[in-house]
Design a protein around this motif. Structure first.
Motif, PDB file in Angstrom:
ATOM      1  N   ARG A 244      33.752  42.123  50.922  1.00  0.00           N
ATOM      2  CA  ARG A 244      33.268  43.207  50.040  1.00  0.00           C
ATOM      3  C   ARG A 244      34.237  44.376  50.038  1.00  0.00           C
ATOM      4  N   ASN A 245      34.900  44.578  51.164  1.00  0.00           N
ATOM      5  CA  ASN A 245      35.947  45.589  51.226  1.00  0.00           C
ATOM      6  C   ASN A 245      37.276  44.864  51.045  1.00  0.00           C
ATOM      7  N   ALA A 246      37.954  45.130  49.942  1.00  0.00           N
ATOM      8  CA  ALA A 246      39.175  44.401  49.612  1.00  0.00           C
ATOM      9  C   ALA A 246      40.388  44.866  50.408  1.00  0.00           C
ATOM     10  N   VAL A 247      40.246  45.945  51.175  1.00  0.00           N
ATOM     11  CA  VAL A 247      41.350  46.400  52.011  1.00  0.00           C
ATOM     12  C   VAL A 247      41.340  45.605  53.317  1.00  0.00           C
ATOM     13  N   LEU A 248      42.503  45.126  53.692  1.00  0.00           N
ATOM     14  CA  LEU A 248      42.605  44.164  54.779  1.00  0.00           C
ATOM     15  C   LEU A 248      43.747  44.551  55.713  1.00  0.00           C
ATOM     16  N   ARG A 249      43.509  44.433  57.036  1.00  0.00           N
ATOM     17  CA  ARG A 249      44.552  44.597  58.048  1.00  0.00           C
ATOM     18  C   ARG A 249      44.809  43.249  58.695  1.00  0.00           C
ATOM     19  N   PRO A 250      45.955  43.045  59.315  1.00  0.00           N
ATOM     20  CA  PRO A 250      46.197  41.765  59.991  1.00  0.00           C
ATOM     21  C   PRO A 250      45.092  41.388  60.970  1.00  0.00           C
ATOM     22  N   ARG A 251      44.567  42.352  61.711  1.00  0.00           N
ATOM     23  CA  ARG A 251      43.535  42.028  62.696  1.00  0.00           C
ATOM     24  C   ARG A 251      42.255  41.499  62.040  1.00  0.00           C
ATOM     25  N   ASP A 252      42.032  41.873  60.769  1.00  0.00           N
ATOM     26  CA  ASP A 252      40.841  41.399  60.069  1.00  0.00           C
ATOM     27  C   ASP A 252      40.926  39.926  59.712  1.00  0.00           C
ATOM     28  N   ALA A 253      42.119  39.365  59.790  1.00  0.00           N
ATOM     29  CA  ALA A 253      42.309  37.948  59.485  1.00  0.00           C
ATOM     30  C   ALA A 253      42.547  37.129  60.746  1.00  0.00           C
ATOM     31  N   ALA A 254      42.281  37.722  61.908  1.00  0.00           N
ATOM     32  CA  ALA A 254      42.564  37.036  63.178  1.00  0.00           C
ATOM     33  C   ALA A 254      41.690  35.807  63.392  1.00  0.00           C
TER      34      ALA A 254
ATOM     35  N   MET B  95      44.525  31.820  48.898  1.00  0.00           N
ATOM     36  CA  MET B  95      43.752  32.813  49.640  1.00  0.00           C
ATOM     37  C   MET B  95      42.544  32.137  50.280  1.00  0.00           C
ATOM     38  N   PRO B  96      42.387  32.219  51.603  1.00  0.00           N
ATOM     39  CA  PRO B  96      41.201  31.644  52.242  1.00  0.00           C
ATOM     40  C   PRO B  96      39.927  32.275  51.685  1.00  0.00           C
ATOM     41  N   PRO B  97      38.910  31.479  51.398  1.00  0.00           N
ATOM     42  CA  PRO B  97      37.675  32.019  50.812  1.00  0.00           C
ATOM     43  C   PRO B  97      37.069  33.166  51.617  1.00  0.00           C
ATOM     44  N   LYS B  98      37.144  33.099  52.937  1.00  0.00           N
ATOM     45  CA  LYS B  98      36.551  34.153  53.755  1.00  0.00           C
ATOM     46  C   LYS B  98      37.194  35.502  53.484  1.00  0.00           C
ATOM     47  N   LEU B  99      38.489  35.523  53.226  1.00  0.00           N
ATOM     48  CA  LEU B  99      39.180  36.769  52.923  1.00  0.00           C
ATOM     49  C   LEU B  99      38.954  37.182  51.475  1.00  0.00           C
ATOM     50  N   ALA B 100      38.932  36.207  50.583  1.00  0.00           N
ATOM     51  CA  ALA B 100      38.753  36.503  49.163  1.00  0.00           C
ATOM     52  C   ALA B 100      37.375  37.075  48.877  1.00  0.00           C
ATOM     53  N   ARG B 101      36.373  36.721  49.693  1.00  0.00           N
ATOM     54  CA  ARG B 101      34.996  37.173  49.446  1.00  0.00           C
ATOM     55  C   ARG B 101      34.649  38.484  50.139  1.00  0.00           C
TER      56      ARG B 101
ATOM     57  N   VAL C  88      36.940  52.794  55.519  1.00  0.00           N
ATOM     58  CA  VAL C  88      35.850  51.894  55.909  1.00  0.00           C
ATOM     59  C   VAL C  88      36.367  50.822  56.857  1.00  0.00           C
ATOM     60  N   THR C  89      37.547  50.300  56.582  1.00  0.00           N
ATOM     61  CA  THR C  89      38.140  49.287  57.443  1.00  0.00           C
ATOM     62  C   THR C  89      38.373  49.825  58.854  1.00  0.00           C
ATOM     63  N   ASP C  90      38.830  51.069  58.931  1.00  0.00           N
ATOM     64  CA  ASP C  90      39.188  51.647  60.230  1.00  0.00           C
ATOM     65  C   ASP C  90      38.004  52.241  60.992  1.00  0.00           C
ATOM     66  N   TYR C  91      36.997  52.768  60.278  1.00  0.00           N
ATOM     67  CA  TYR C  91      35.926  53.511  60.959  1.00  0.00           C
ATOM     68  C   TYR C  91      34.520  52.998  60.683  1.00  0.00           C
ATOM     69  N   GLY C  92      34.365  52.119  59.724  1.00  0.00           N
ATOM     70  CA  GLY C  92      33.034  51.608  59.397  1.00  0.00           C
ATOM     71  C   GLY C  92      32.460  52.310  58.179  1.00  0.00           C
ATOM     72  N   ILE C  93      31.556  51.637  57.511  1.00  0.00           N
ATOM     73  CA  ILE C  93      31.048  52.131  56.234  1.00  0.00           C
ATOM     74  C   ILE C  93      30.295  53.450  56.358  1.00  0.00           C
ATOM     75  N   ASP C  94      29.610  53.676  57.470  1.00  0.00           N
ATOM     76  CA  ASP C  94      28.793  54.883  57.594  1.00  0.00           C
ATOM     77  C   ASP C  94      29.549  56.074  58.165  1.00  0.00           C
ATOM     78  N   ASP C  95      30.808  55.913  58.469  1.00  0.00           N
ATOM     79  CA  ASP C  95      31.620  57.015  58.989  1.00  0.00           C
ATOM     80  C   ASP C  95      32.772  57.359  58.054  1.00  0.00           C
ATOM     81  N   ALA C  96      32.623  57.033  56.786  1.00  0.00           N
ATOM     82  CA  ALA C  96      33.661  57.331  55.807  1.00  0.00           C
ATOM     83  C   ALA C  96      33.010  57.665  54.475  1.00  0.00           C
TER      84      ALA C  96
ATOM     85  N   LEU D 160      36.628  47.155  44.492  1.00  0.00           N
ATOM     86  CA  LEU D 160      37.390  47.005  45.729  1.00  0.00           C
ATOM     87  C   LEU D 160      36.582  47.305  46.985  1.00  0.00           C
ATOM     88  N   VAL D 161      35.538  48.125  46.873  1.00  0.00           N
ATOM     89  CA  VAL D 161      34.848  48.567  48.083  1.00  0.00           C
ATOM     90  C   VAL D 161      33.472  49.125  47.733  1.00  0.00           C
TER      91      VAL D 161
END
Length: 212
Positions: free
Chosen positions: A9-19, A1-7, A72-80, A138-139
Motif C-alpha cells: 500500500r505504501n509504494a516507497v520501498l527500502r532495501p530492508r523492506d524486501a529482506a 516485480m515480486p507480487p508482495k512488493l507490487a501490492r 511512513v516507511t521510516d516511522y509508521g503510518i501514525d507518526d507521520a 502511492l500511499v
C-alpha cells in the motif's frame, strides 16, 4: 516485480523492506530500478512504478505523496503526516507546484534531497495534531486539516519555501474554508495564540466576528 512488493500500500520501498523476498535486497532493487519497475528517488529509497506507467520513462512520482511514503516507511503510518505547504497543496490552497514537501515526524531529521524535490521534516507529535485521512495511489496516511494547516502556515510562513506574499495567499485561501471556532480551539489546545492572531491578520478576518 515480486507480487508482495507490487501490492504494497505504501509504494516507497527500502532495501530492508524486501529482506523477506530477497536474500540480498540491495542489488535486486537496483536491478529492478534499471529495468524500470522501480524508480530510485534518493539513496536507499525506491518507488514502485504503477503498472500502467511501466513503459513510460518520463514518469515521476508525485513529490508530496512520495515524501509521506518515506516518512511512513521510516516511522509508521501514525507518526507521520503531511503539513504546512504540502497540506495546503492537498487542500487546494496552493495552486502552484512547489519543489519542497513538508512532513511531520516524531524526531529531528535533516532535510532529504530527492531527484524530484526536497523533503523538509518537522518534529511534531502527530497524535496532537488535527489530521484527516490522506489517500493517494502511492500511499495512505495522514494530512493536517484545513484548520491545523491554517495555524501551521501562519506560524511558520517561510517553511516549505513560501514567500511572504504566497503565504498570505495560502492563509486567505484556507480561511475561506476554515471553521474558525475549530481554529481557535486548536490554538488554545496547542498554546499557539500568536499563530491564531497572525492567521486572523493575514486573512483579514475580524476576530470579533468569529466564534470564541
Amino acid at each position: 516485480m515480486p507480487p508482495k512488493l507490487a501490492r504494497r500500500r505504501n509504494a516507497v520501498l527500502r532495501p530492508r523492506d524486501a529482506a523477506d523476498v530477497y536474500a540480498h535486497p540491495r542489488p535486486e532493487l537496483a536491478r529492478l530500478a534499471r529495468r524500470g519497475a522501480l524508480r530510485q528517488v534518493a539513496h536507499g529509497y525506491y518507488v514502485v512504478v504503477p503498472q500502467r506507467r511501466l513503459a513510460d520513462p518520463r514518469w515521476r512520482p508525485e513529490l508530496h505523496a512520495t515524501a509521506l511514503g518515506i516518512a511512513v516507511t521510516d516511522y509508521g503510518i501514525d507518526d507521520a503526516a503531511l503539513m504546512g505547504t504540502s497540506a495546503a497543496r492537498h487542500h487546494g490552497a496552493l495552486p502552484r507546484a512547489v519543489a519542497v514537501a513538508v512532513v511531520a515526524i516524531p524526531r529531528q531529521r535533516a532535510a532529504l534531497r530527492l531527484d524530484i524535490g526536497q523533503v523538509t521534516f518537522v518534529k511534531r507529535k502527530v497524535g496532537r495534531l488535527d489530521v484527516e485521512r490522506y489517500e493517494h495511489d502511492l500511499v495512505t496516511g495522514w494530512v493536517t486539516t484545513v484548520e491545523q494547516t491554517l495555524l501551521d502556515v501562519a506560524d511558520r510562513p517561510a517553511l516549505g519555501g513560501l514567500t511572504e506574499d504566497s503565504a498570505r495567499e495560502v492563509v486567505r485561501a484556507l480561511a475561506l474554508r476554515a471553521d474558525w471556532g475549530r481554529v481557535a480551539e486548536l490554538a488554545r489546545e496547542q498554546r499557539r495564540p500568536r499563530a491564531h492572531r497572525t492567521a486572523l491578520e493575514l486573512s483579514e478576518q475580524d476576530p470579533d466576528a468569529r466564534p470564541r
